[in-house]
Write an enzyme that holds these catalytic residues in place. Sequence first.
Site, mmCIF file in Angstrom:
data_model
loop_
_atom_site.group_PDB
_atom_site.id
_atom_site.type_symbol
_atom_site.label_atom_id
_atom_site.label_comp_id
_atom_site.label_asym_id
_atom_site.label_seq_id
_atom_site.Cartn_x
_atom_site.Cartn_y
_atom_site.Cartn_z
ATOM 1 N N CYS A 1 0.832 -1.212 0.000
ATOM 2 C CA CYS A 1 0.000 0.000 0.000
ATOM 3 C C CYS A 1 0.860 1.254 0.000
ATOM 4 C CB CYS A 1 -0.951 0.001 1.188
ATOM 5 S SG CYS A 1 -0.151 0.071 2.781
ATOM 6 N N PHE A 2 2.087 1.157 0.524
ATOM 7 C CA PHE A 2 2.990 2.313 0.567
ATOM 8 C C PHE A 2 4.105 2.215 -0.473
ATOM 9 C CE2 PHE A 2 1.547 1.656 5.043
ATOM 10 C CZ PHE A 2 0.694 2.756 5.105
#
Length: 827
Positions: free
Chosen positions: A793-794
């Site tokens: 997600c990052f």
Amino acid sequence: MAYQLPQETSTKRKFNDYAAASTARMRHNEILFDSSLKTPIQFFVRMFSGGKTLVIQAYSSDTVASVHWKIHSITGIRPIRSTSAVPAMEQRLIYRGKQLELSQTLLECGVQNDDTLQLMSDLNLVIHDLCNCNDDTDINANVTRMTKMLTDFLANTPKDGADGSEEYLQMFIYFSVPAALVKLYVSPSVIKKQAAHGCVCQFIDNCKILFTDPTTVYRQFAPIFFEFCTVLRGAAGVDDTLYIFCRSSLAAMMKGNVHDVKHVLRLQDIFPFVHELATRLAHALELSVQLAEFIQLSESDVREFIQFMHRVKCAIRRQKAFGSLVSFPSLMQDEAGNERSEIKGVHHVFCDLLEKSELCLKELERQLGLVNIGRGEPIIGCWSQYLLILKELESISKLYKGLNEMFWEKMRQRRVALCFLIGKLSKKSTDYQWILEHKEVTHFKIRQCFALKMLLEGRHKNEELYEMLICRSRLFEDSFEYIGHASPRSLRGQLFIQFENEEATGPGVLREWFSLVCEAIFNPQNALFVSCPNDGRRFFPNPASKVDPLHLEYFVFSGRIIALALLHRVQISIAFDRVFFLQLAGEDISFEDIRDADPYLYSGCKKILEMDTKMVDEDILSLTFVCEDEELGSRKVVELCPNGKNTIVNSQNRDNYVNLLVKHRFVKSIAHQVAHFAQGFADIITDRRLQESFYRILDHEDLNRMLHGSKTAVSVEDWKEHTNYNGYKKDDPQISWFWEIVGSMSAEQRNVLLFFWTSIKSLPVEGFGGLDSKLHIYRTSDSHDCLPTSHTCFYRLCFPPYPSMDVMQNRLNIITQNYVGCSFGAE
């Protein structure tokens, strides 16, 4: 024997009888006329202010002057007052739109029993007194009276088109109130000027407040506002503030459906305003080019120009002499009647403004070219007004033969500047849709931007998360239950995905879920879509999908998934074939469009169309207007037209045969599937107008770029440029080893590493620069035996400082060879 008079004697007798009868009739009429003069009639006199109506009795032989004195006896208003050598009327009587002369009798004026006359008296007296008095106390007192009279007049106006409302308001013009107020406005006295200014503005503002129906306001008040504008234009000029206020108020009436109200303001009445505003705008545009500095156009001038043009365009469209479009031969033949000069004038306005606008766009392109040599981008805050002018010009061009083509040709020549402006100024997807549907004047980034806006405008920022718990072994079934059965509104918010027995959540999991569910949707085993024989990444609906009773529900589900993937900007590594896209866009399918979908059918049809005419007519092909369909393992013959079995294909009808065959295979056979997919896709777009235009603003390949992403191999240099480091430095040996290893990987290994790192299977068309953030490499304190981990997600890849390049190579090989789509790391 009967006695007969001579013929001459008989004729004289008949003449004498006729003369006697005529004399009797004349005497009878004289008696009736004399009686009517002596019989009183009753009529009504409506006063201008206060809304009062007087009942007057008089004889038809009475003069208008005597009626004035009767009114004076009731109201106390003097009929005539003389302040100089020239008497000034305090009263005016209006009947059927005409002022009655003092010396006329009621019979001569045609006044009959129960008729209604209009009286203008006290307001003009007050204005007259204001014009002539010099005492401040008297001026203030008269201003107060005048304001109250105008307020009372409006307050007593019959509402919403009631009987007599238009006649009542016509008194305002008949009694020359606008002219009187303008006379007061242009007087040398500042106090009087301010008083008149305030009264006119208050009157117009009250009109807008008291009457809300646009059609009623236009029909009743447009003539009054127009009268103010006409008188002020002559007395004060077009730059006067009160004139501009009145013109703006009149322009605001031109919107909506007021063009359906006939015989209020004609084209001849409105065109002077159009010409006047167009001249101001053209001057500002020309000045921008001369100064090489884009001037802020007056927003009110642009708005009023568009508002007046709305009414003008409606008037031109009603011209039956031109048919659908205006042509200059028709204008020269005077078929437009009295409006010919105005229609030619609109054409001149169009050409002048288009020329000036094109020069401004050219100047903008020149300034954009200077960016490359160190100058910053030009200031474009004012350009929204320039684009509004172009939008109106495009609308005007549709009225005249040849102008629309000319307009878009010039826009194609100024494509660079136009795209720059749209990209910088775009707010809503509907703002510049008129441009976007002409794809030849835009480029992919602009069209992509607006397509995404169409999707994003339907999102609810404060919507609760829509949570889904998905079992990997039942991914298709679970996803269908959550997405296919959800309300469209709930899907327009944020999606939250979690796989059973896994802790990972967040955007990376969402991207992975999209990739996996799309793989399932387009999996041949589910029989929903068919891939093109020569390109396994391109799909279209499967005509045999009906083998599954739920297939149409699955197509709704598929449409929703694709729209959501676009909304969340997830590339899913699939593309739509042309035959599928064209049907979604509502366009026809031609023979050339099936080249990729069915190369075999395309080749066969091409041979039929190119075959020698004589050979076709000799029925060498033995073809009739039928085709075979396979359904649930059996084949059936379908007629392409009525009596198709007996209709032989020949040189005359072979084009029709090919067309019907293509339509049957790629339109009729999948029509339900396409319709249900489109329905699901539209569920994610709230605005119906956007639902209809989403596909029209895109090229076929535009949508495929958005869905599939970049088709080129991942660039290691681009990857490095968009990667940041945490705990490592750019020149650390581990970082140098890492990029050297990535550079030696195969294209497939790079894709696997990218998916492990980000849950992205395909990069956007822009490459790594198209992602919503940069990628990151984090240093960990794990043992050298540990494999790299990721936080998708990052966009984080984490690994320890491996002691050598060989060790790092070994760890990355394990990742790129054994990663099969399961979740890694904690999100």
